[in-house]
Design a protein around this motif. Structure first.
Motif, PDB file in Angstrom:
ATOM      1  N   GLN A 181     -26.094 171.562 -83.164  1.00  0.00           N
ATOM      2  CA  GLN A 181     -27.596 171.782 -82.967  1.00  0.00           C
ATOM      3  C   GLN A 181     -27.496 171.219 -81.336  1.00  0.00           C
ATOM      4  OE1 GLN A 181     -30.301 169.723 -85.101  1.00  0.00           O
ATOM      5  NE2 GLN A 181     -30.146 171.179 -86.854  1.00  0.00           N
ATOM      6  N   ASN A 182     -28.656 171.881 -80.601  1.00  0.00           N
ATOM      7  CA  ASN A 182     -28.734 171.410 -79.368  1.00  0.00           C
ATOM      8  C   ASN A 182     -29.062 169.931 -79.155  1.00  0.00           C
ATOM      9  OD1 ASN A 182     -28.972 170.932 -76.552  1.00  0.00           O
ATOM     10  ND2 ASN A 182     -30.174 173.107 -76.294  1.00  0.00           N
ATOM     11  N   THR A 236     -23.775 168.203 -85.858  1.00  0.00           N
ATOM     12  CA  THR A 236     -24.829 168.900 -86.410  1.00  0.00           C
ATOM     13  C   THR A 236     -24.805 170.304 -86.088  1.00  0.00           C
ATOM     14  OG1 THR A 236     -26.448 168.377 -84.308  1.00  0.00           O
ATOM     15  CG2 THR A 236     -26.280 166.894 -86.348  1.00  0.00           C
TER      16      THR A 236
END
Length: 159
Positions: free
Chosen positions: A113-114, A111
């Motif tokens: 993302q974090n 993704t």
């Protein structure tokens, strides 16, 4: 021996899944007439989730008595404490490496993302210590579904 044809014993899971899918499609095609059976299956699913939740509350007590019976049978308490300590350490280390490093890396790779800010799902993560004792990943399903729906805002039909 190589099993083939009808020599394979056990449940036909693929046939069961296919039947469930076809039945679901057929019930949706019936429209209003199929809604009663769909509501029945939804209610049955909710009741099953409640039962699994109740069972999960009592599993630690049963495991405590199973471990306690083995402790009573052992003669060398030092061997017991060192073996149990090694097992607990290995289990915690494995969960930390898998849940804290491997899964976040996979999430990040997929993704970008974090992974540590993806939502509130702490409760199912805590149940990972109970699940191996029951040897069932489905034991954490009610908790996971609740967290997915309530904390992360996923629609009930999807979860």
């Amino acid at each position: 021996q190589i099993p083939f044809g009808t020599d394979i014993e056990g449940m036909n899971i693929l046939g069961l899944v296919l039947f469930a899918l076809v039945l679901g499609v057929a019930l949706k095609k019936l429209g209003q007439e199929g809604e009663d059976l769909i509501r029945f299956f939804n209610s049955f699913n909710e009741a099953t989730m409640v039962l699994v939740t109740w069972i999960m509350w009592y599993v630690p007590i049963g495991i405590m008595f199973l471990v306690g019976s083995k402790i009573v049978e052992m003669e060398d308490i030092v061997l017991l404490v060192t073996s149990l300590g090694k097992y607990i350490f290995a289990s915690i280390l494995g969960h930390v490496i898998h849940g804290g490093i491997i899964l976040p890396l996979i999430y990040f790779a997929a993704t970008r993302q974090n992974p540590y800010l993806m939502g509130h799902s702490e409760h199912p993560g805590a149940l990972c210590f109970i699940s191996p004792c029951s040897a069932s990943s489905s034991a954490t399903l009610p908790s996971m579904i609740k967290c997915i729906e309530e904390n992360n805002g996923v629609d009930k039909r999807i979860s």
